[in-house]
Design a protein around this motif. Structure first.
Motif, PDB file in Angstrom:
ATOM      1  N   ILE A  18      -1.910  -4.966   5.474  1.00 16.99           N
ATOM      2  CA  ILE A  18      -0.885  -5.090   4.420  1.00 16.99           C
ATOM      3  C   ILE A  18       0.332  -4.240   4.758  1.00 16.99           C
ATOM      4  CG2 ILE A  18      -2.581  -5.556   2.614  1.00 16.99           C
ATOM      5  CD1 ILE A  18      -2.135  -2.652   1.629  1.00 16.99           C
ATOM      6  N   ALA A  19       1.445  -4.543   4.119  1.00 18.87           N
ATOM      7  CA  ALA A  19       2.624  -3.695   4.207  1.00 18.87           C
ATOM      8  C   ALA A  19       2.291  -2.385   3.515  1.00 18.87           C
ATOM      9  CB  ALA A  19       3.814  -4.366   3.525  1.00 18.87           C
ATOM     10  N   ALA A  20       2.752  -1.286   4.084  1.00 16.32           N
ATOM     11  CA  ALA A  20       2.448   0.020   3.498  1.00 16.32           C
ATOM     12  C   ALA A  20       3.575   1.000   3.811  1.00 16.32           C
ATOM     13  CB  ALA A  20       1.126   0.547   4.036  1.00 16.32           C
ATOM     14  N   GLN A  21       3.684   2.000   2.974  1.00 17.66           N
ATOM     15  CA  GLN A  21       4.678   3.057   3.168  1.00 17.66           C
ATOM     16  C   GLN A  21       4.192   4.309   2.469  1.00 17.66           C
ATOM     17  OE1 GLN A  21       7.861   0.958   1.078  1.00 17.66           O
ATOM     18  NE2 GLN A  21       7.863   2.564  -0.481  1.00 17.66           N
ATOM     19  N   THR A  22       4.841   5.427   2.798  1.00 17.47           N
ATOM     20  CA  THR A  22       4.485   6.666   2.111  1.00 17.47           C
ATOM     21  C   THR A  22       5.055   6.629   0.696  1.00 17.47           C
ATOM     22  OG1 THR A  22       6.425   7.836   2.912  1.00 17.47           O
ATOM     23  CG2 THR A  22       4.411   8.052   4.226  1.00 17.47           C
ATOM     24  N   VAL A  23       4.441   7.391  -0.176  1.00 16.91           N
ATOM     25  CA  VAL A  23       4.902   7.466  -1.565  1.00 16.91           C
ATOM     26  C   VAL A  23       6.341   7.935  -1.617  1.00 16.91           C
ATOM     27  CG1 VAL A  23       4.507   8.609  -3.779  1.00 16.91           C
ATOM     28  CG2 VAL A  23       2.564   7.838  -2.414  1.00 16.91           C
ATOM     29  N   SER A  24       6.728   8.822  -0.703  1.00 20.41           N
ATOM     30  CA  SER A  24       8.087   9.385  -0.718  1.00 20.41           C
ATOM     31  C   SER A  24       9.110   8.479  -0.037  1.00 20.41           C
ATOM     32  CB  SER A  24       8.089  10.758  -0.040  1.00 20.41           C
ATOM     33  OG  SER A  24       7.699  10.652   1.310  1.00 20.41           O
ATOM     34  N   SER A  25       8.701   7.374   0.545  1.00 15.04           N
ATOM     35  CA  SER A  25       9.656   6.470   1.235  1.00 15.04           C
ATOM     36  C   SER A  25      10.526   5.724   0.254  1.00 15.04           C
ATOM     37  CB  SER A  25       8.902   5.435   2.066  1.00 15.04           C
ATOM     38  OG  SER A  25       8.200   6.058   3.102  1.00 15.04           O
ATOM     39  N   VAL A  64      -0.803   5.406   6.038  1.00 13.21           N
ATOM     40  CA  VAL A  64       0.031   4.209   6.070  1.00 13.21           C
ATOM     41  C   VAL A  64      -0.377   3.347   7.258  1.00 13.21           C
ATOM     42  CG1 VAL A  64       2.385   3.348   6.442  1.00 13.21           C
ATOM     43  CG2 VAL A  64       1.975   5.204   4.816  1.00 13.21           C
ATOM     44  N   GLY A  65      -0.525   3.980   8.418  1.00 13.99           N
ATOM     45  CA  GLY A  65      -0.945   3.253   9.610  1.00 13.99           C
ATOM     46  C   GLY A  65      -2.312   2.617   9.438  1.00 13.99           C
ATOM     47  N   ASP A  66      -3.222   3.329   8.792  1.00 13.18           N
ATOM     48  CA  ASP A  66      -4.562   2.790   8.540  1.00 13.18           C
ATOM     49  C   ASP A  66      -4.492   1.561   7.630  1.00 13.18           C
ATOM     50  OD1 ASP A  66      -5.630   4.818  10.089  1.00 13.18           O
ATOM     51  OD2 ASP A  66      -6.370   5.993   8.376  1.00 13.18           O
ATOM     52  N   LEU A  67      -3.688   1.628   6.583  1.00 11.67           N
ATOM     53  CA  LEU A  67      -3.550   0.475   5.686  1.00 11.67           C
ATOM     54  C   LEU A  67      -2.995  -0.732   6.427  1.00 11.67           C
ATOM     55  CD1 LEU A  67      -2.173   2.150   2.445  1.00 11.67           C
ATOM     56  CD2 LEU A  67      -4.325   0.889   2.658  1.00 11.67           C
ATOM     57  N   LYS A  68      -2.000  -0.495   7.252  1.00  8.18           N
ATOM     58  CA  LYS A  68      -1.409  -1.602   8.013  1.00  8.18           C
ATOM     59  C   LYS A  68      -2.413  -2.195   8.990  1.00  8.18           C
ATOM     60  CE  LYS A  68       3.392  -0.023   7.809  1.00  8.18           C
ATOM     61  NZ  LYS A  68       4.514   0.528   8.595  1.00  8.18           N
ATOM     62  N   ALA A  69      -3.109  -1.326   9.740  1.00  7.29           N
ATOM     63  CA  ALA A  69      -4.020  -1.789  10.785  1.00  7.29           C
ATOM     64  C   ALA A  69      -5.333  -2.338  10.223  1.00  7.29           C
ATOM     65  CB  ALA A  69      -4.312  -0.640  11.756  1.00  7.29           C
ATOM     66  N   GLU A  70      -5.929  -1.649   9.262  1.00  7.58           N
ATOM     67  CA  GLU A  70      -7.255  -2.019   8.785  1.00  7.58           C
ATOM     68  C   GLU A  70      -7.246  -3.025   7.640  1.00  7.58           C
ATOM     69  OE1 GLU A  70      -9.554   1.525   8.070  1.00  7.58           O
ATOM     70  OE2 GLU A  70      -8.753   2.460   9.893  1.00  7.58           O
ATOM     71  N   GLY A 101       0.832  -1.196   0.000  1.00  6.58           N
ATOM     72  CA  GLY A 101       0.000   0.000   0.000  1.00  6.58           C
ATOM     73  C   GLY A 101       0.866   1.245   0.000  1.00  6.58           C
ATOM     74  N   LEU A 102       0.517   2.213  -0.827  1.00 11.24           N
ATOM     75  CA  LEU A 102       1.224   3.490  -0.866  1.00 11.24           C
ATOM     76  C   LEU A 102       0.250   4.596  -0.481  1.00 11.24           C
ATOM     77  CD1 LEU A 102       3.170   3.079  -4.221  1.00 11.24           C
ATOM     78  CD2 LEU A 102       4.051   2.807  -1.907  1.00 11.24           C
TER      79      LEU A 102
END
Length: 103
Positions: free
Chosen positions: A96-103, A87-93, A79-80
């Motif tokens: 899935i693995a997630a990160q910011t677009v700028s990461s 990012v936290g919402d994607l991980k928790a809800e 998830g981006l």
């Protein structure tokens, strides 16, 4: 993004997606809109599929079903998001693995 258009094989053929997603969704069945977005994500030959919706539309629920089905096929969903809260919402809800677009 342009280089990724048509650059991969679909995870699931479009004709099989609805039945497989219904199974993957389990106790949280997908709405028609969620099913359409999930089918696109799983049956696209593009490497990147973006999903946009208003808060509470069920994006995380849909992504969780897509991720379960993709994992069963040997794929990983990343998830981006633009903000760390998302990012936290994607991980928790969505789980899935997630990160910011700028990461």
């Amino acid at each position: 993004i342009e280089a990724g258009k048509g650059a991969s094989r679909p995870i699931v053929p479009a004709g099989q997606a609805a039945a497989r997603l219904t199974q993957a969704a389990g106790a949280r069945p997908l709405t028609a809109g969620q099913m359409a977005a999930a089918t696109l994500a799983l049956s696209s030959s593009d490497r990147i599929v973006a999903v946009q919706g208003v808060a509470g539309a069920g994006k995380s629920t849909m992504i969780a079903s897509v991720a379960r089905l993709a994992a069963a096929q040997g794929h990983r969903v990343l998830g981006l998001a633009f903000q760390n809260k998302m990012v936290g919402d994607l991980k928790a809800e969505a789980g899935i693995a997630a990160q910011t677009v700028s990461s």
